[in-house]
Design a protein around this motif. Sequence first.
Motif, mmCIF file in Angstrom:
data_model
loop_
_atom_site.group_PDB
_atom_site.id
_atom_site.type_symbol
_atom_site.label_atom_id
_atom_site.label_comp_id
_atom_site.label_asym_id
_atom_site.label_seq_id
_atom_site.Cartn_x
_atom_site.Cartn_y
_atom_site.Cartn_z
ATOM 1 N N GLU A 31 0.831 -1.204 0.000
ATOM 2 C CA GLU A 31 0.000 0.000 0.000
ATOM 3 C C GLU A 31 0.872 1.263 0.000
ATOM 4 O OE1 GLU A 31 -3.350 1.636 2.942
ATOM 5 O OE2 GLU A 31 -3.610 -0.467 2.325
ATOM 6 N N ILE A 32 1.933 1.238 0.805
ATOM 7 C CA ILE A 32 2.866 2.370 0.810
ATOM 8 C C ILE A 32 3.543 2.489 -0.540
ATOM 9 C CG2 ILE A 32 5.017 3.255 1.815
ATOM 10 C CD1 ILE A 32 4.093 1.986 4.483
ATOM 11 N N TYR A 33 3.993 1.356 -1.073
ATOM 12 C CA TYR A 33 4.645 1.357 -2.390
ATOM 13 C C TYR A 33 3.731 1.990 -3.441
ATOM 14 C CZ TYR A 33 6.507 -0.398 -6.792
ATOM 15 O OH TYR A 33 6.977 -0.492 -8.075
ATOM 16 N N MET A 34 2.494 1.553 -3.481
ATOM 17 C CA MET A 34 1.569 2.020 -4.517
ATOM 18 C C MET A 34 1.253 3.512 -4.392
ATOM 19 S SD MET A 34 1.179 -0.416 -6.460
ATOM 20 C CE MET A 34 0.048 -1.559 -7.160
ATOM 21 N N SER A 35 1.398 4.061 -3.208
ATOM 22 C CA SER A 35 1.045 5.469 -3.020
ATOM 23 C C SER A 35 2.260 6.402 -2.988
ATOM 24 C CB SER A 35 0.249 5.640 -1.718
ATOM 25 O OG SER A 35 1.064 5.338 -0.605
ATOM 26 N N ASP A 36 3.461 5.847 -3.090
ATOM 27 C CA ASP A 36 4.668 6.664 -2.948
ATOM 28 C C ASP A 36 5.471 6.642 -4.249
ATOM 29 O OD1 ASP A 36 7.260 7.655 -2.332
ATOM 30 O OD2 ASP A 36 6.959 7.139 -0.220
ATOM 31 N N ASN A 37 5.406 7.737 -5.001
ATOM 32 C CA ASN A 37 6.104 7.801 -6.284
ATOM 33 C C ASN A 37 7.618 7.700 -6.137
ATOM 34 O OD1 ASN A 37 3.834 7.943 -7.934
ATOM 35 N ND2 ASN A 37 3.691 10.157 -7.677
ATOM 36 N N LEU A 38 8.164 8.228 -5.067
ATOM 37 C CA LEU A 38 9.605 8.126 -4.846
ATOM 38 C C LEU A 38 10.023 6.660 -4.710
ATOM 39 C CD1 LEU A 38 12.323 9.545 -4.346
ATOM 40 C CD2 LEU A 38 11.724 9.609 -1.929
ATOM 41 N N TYR A 39 9.277 5.908 -3.937
ATOM 42 C CA TYR A 39 9.523 4.476 -3.742
ATOM 43 C C TYR A 39 9.445 3.744 -5.075
ATOM 44 C CZ TYR A 39 8.817 0.098 -0.949
ATOM 45 O OH TYR A 39 8.902 -1.137 -0.357
ATOM 46 N N LYS A 40 8.385 3.991 -5.837
ATOM 47 C CA LYS A 40 8.211 3.317 -7.130
ATOM 48 C C LYS A 40 9.316 3.706 -8.102
ATOM 49 C CE LYS A 40 3.893 4.609 -7.607
ATOM 50 N NZ LYS A 40 2.524 4.763 -8.113
ATOM 51 N N ASP A 41 9.649 5.000 -8.145
ATOM 52 C CA ASP A 41 10.693 5.457 -9.065
ATOM 53 C C ASP A 41 12.048 4.850 -8.715
ATOM 54 O OD1 ASP A 41 8.777 7.001 -10.309
ATOM 55 O OD2 ASP A 41 9.500 8.903 -9.494
ATOM 56 N N THR A 80 10.756 -0.830 -19.129
ATOM 57 C CA THR A 80 10.730 0.157 -18.047
ATOM 58 C C THR A 80 11.353 1.469 -18.499
ATOM 59 O OG1 THR A 80 10.894 -1.650 -16.460
ATOM 60 C CG2 THR A 80 11.355 0.552 -15.627
ATOM 61 N N ALA A 81 12.453 1.394 -19.223
ATOM 62 C CA ALA A 81 13.165 2.601 -19.637
ATOM 63 C C ALA A 81 12.445 3.359 -20.746
ATOM 64 C CB ALA A 81 14.575 2.239 -20.092
ATOM 65 N N HIS A 82 11.793 2.657 -21.644
ATOM 66 C CA HIS A 82 11.238 3.311 -22.826
ATOM 67 C C HIS A 82 9.731 3.471 -22.806
ATOM 68 C CE1 HIS A 82 15.179 3.274 -24.567
ATOM 69 N NE2 HIS A 82 15.278 1.970 -24.370
ATOM 70 N N ASN A 83 9.086 2.902 -21.818
ATOM 71 C CA ASN A 83 7.624 2.966 -21.776
ATOM 72 C C ASN A 83 7.171 3.206 -20.342
ATOM 73 O OD1 ASN A 83 5.067 2.851 -22.879
ATOM 74 N ND2 ASN A 83 4.935 0.639 -22.757
ATOM 75 N N TYR A 84 7.870 4.132 -19.682
ATOM 76 C CA TYR A 84 7.708 4.304 -18.245
ATOM 77 C C TYR A 84 6.271 4.620 -17.826
ATOM 78 C CZ TYR A 84 8.929 5.416 -13.474
ATOM 79 O OH TYR A 84 9.010 5.406 -12.121
ATOM 80 N N GLU A 85 5.591 5.408 -18.621
ATOM 81 C CA GLU A 85 4.237 5.803 -18.224
ATOM 82 C C GLU A 85 3.265 4.632 -18.195
ATOM 83 O OE1 GLU A 85 4.465 6.190 -22.658
ATOM 84 O OE2 GLU A 85 5.753 6.807 -21.017
ATOM 85 N N ASN A 86 3.634 3.525 -18.784
ATOM 86 C CA ASN A 86 2.750 2.362 -18.819
ATOM 87 C C ASN A 86 3.219 1.217 -17.930
ATOM 88 O OD1 ASN A 86 0.878 3.472 -20.642
ATOM 89 N ND2 ASN A 86 2.289 3.070 -22.320
ATOM 90 N N ILE A 87 4.176 1.486 -17.050
ATOM 91 C CA ILE A 87 4.649 0.451 -16.131
ATOM 92 C C ILE A 87 3.506 0.056 -15.209
ATOM 93 C CG2 ILE A 87 6.181 -0.022 -14.173
ATOM 94 C CD1 ILE A 87 8.202 1.805 -15.479
ATOM 95 N N VAL A 88 3.344 -1.216 -15.035
ATOM 96 C CA VAL A 88 2.327 -1.721 -14.119
ATOM 97 C C VAL A 88 2.995 -1.906 -12.762
ATOM 98 C CG1 VAL A 88 0.692 -3.570 -13.666
ATOM 99 C CG2 VAL A 88 1.117 -2.836 -16.029
ATOM 100 N N ASP A 89 2.577 -1.090 -11.819
ATOM 101 C CA ASP A 89 3.208 -1.096 -10.498
ATOM 102 C C ASP A 89 3.124 -2.453 -9.815
ATOM 103 O OD1 ASP A 89 3.939 1.591 -10.725
ATOM 104 O OD2 ASP A 89 2.005 2.263 -9.948
ATOM 105 N N ASP A 90 2.029 -3.176 -10.037
ATOM 106 C CA ASP A 90 1.891 -4.505 -9.436
ATOM 107 C C ASP A 90 2.985 -5.448 -9.920
ATOM 108 O OD1 ASP A 90 -0.434 -4.230 -7.790
ATOM 109 O OD2 ASP A 90 -1.666 -4.258 -9.596
ATOM 110 N N ILE A 91 3.359 -5.328 -11.187
ATOM 111 C CA ILE A 91 4.388 -6.205 -11.746
ATOM 112 C C ILE A 91 5.745 -5.885 -11.127
ATOM 113 C CG2 ILE A 91 5.660 -6.798 -13.849
ATOM 114 C CD1 ILE A 91 2.968 -6.458 -15.354
ATOM 115 N N ILE A 92 6.081 -4.605 -11.008
ATOM 116 C CA ILE A 92 7.348 -4.233 -10.387
ATOM 117 C C ILE A 92 7.371 -4.701 -8.938
ATOM 118 C CG2 ILE A 92 8.843 -2.316 -9.687
ATOM 119 C CD1 ILE A 92 8.891 -2.780 -12.701
ATOM 120 N N TRP A 93 6.255 -4.567 -8.227
ATOM 121 C CA TRP A 93 6.182 -5.032 -6.839
ATOM 122 C C TRP A 93 6.497 -6.527 -6.763
ATOM 123 C CZ3 TRP A 93 6.279 -3.140 -2.135
ATOM 124 C CH2 TRP A 93 5.871 -3.939 -1.063
#
Length: 113
Positions: A31-41, A80-93
Amino acid sequence: MNDKDRRWAETIIDYCDRIEDYLSRFDDDKEIYMSDNLYKDACALVIIQMGEFANRFSDEFRDEYDGIEWKQLIGLRNITAHNYENIVDDIIWEIIHDDVPEIREYLKKILYD
């Protein structure tokens, strides 16, 4: 294993350790990951770097140490590098929890056993 491959493996291990540090620092809570852009970035950048260094391994290294899907890691870097706006956060998690620890342990075994 040549010196460059060893250096790339050590670098990827370092990036895996960074992910572990992020999980500790930001709290290992989705939940923190999904709401924190710094963490995701931060996590996405590390994934990009891991893929970049995986791409530098010699063909011989990737052929001999095929316990990791190197092409998938490299492909994930490109997505991730070329299509950043479409990254699925669940997949990175999932990757930072399932794949990154496996990659770290696999490379440590190669280097230190």
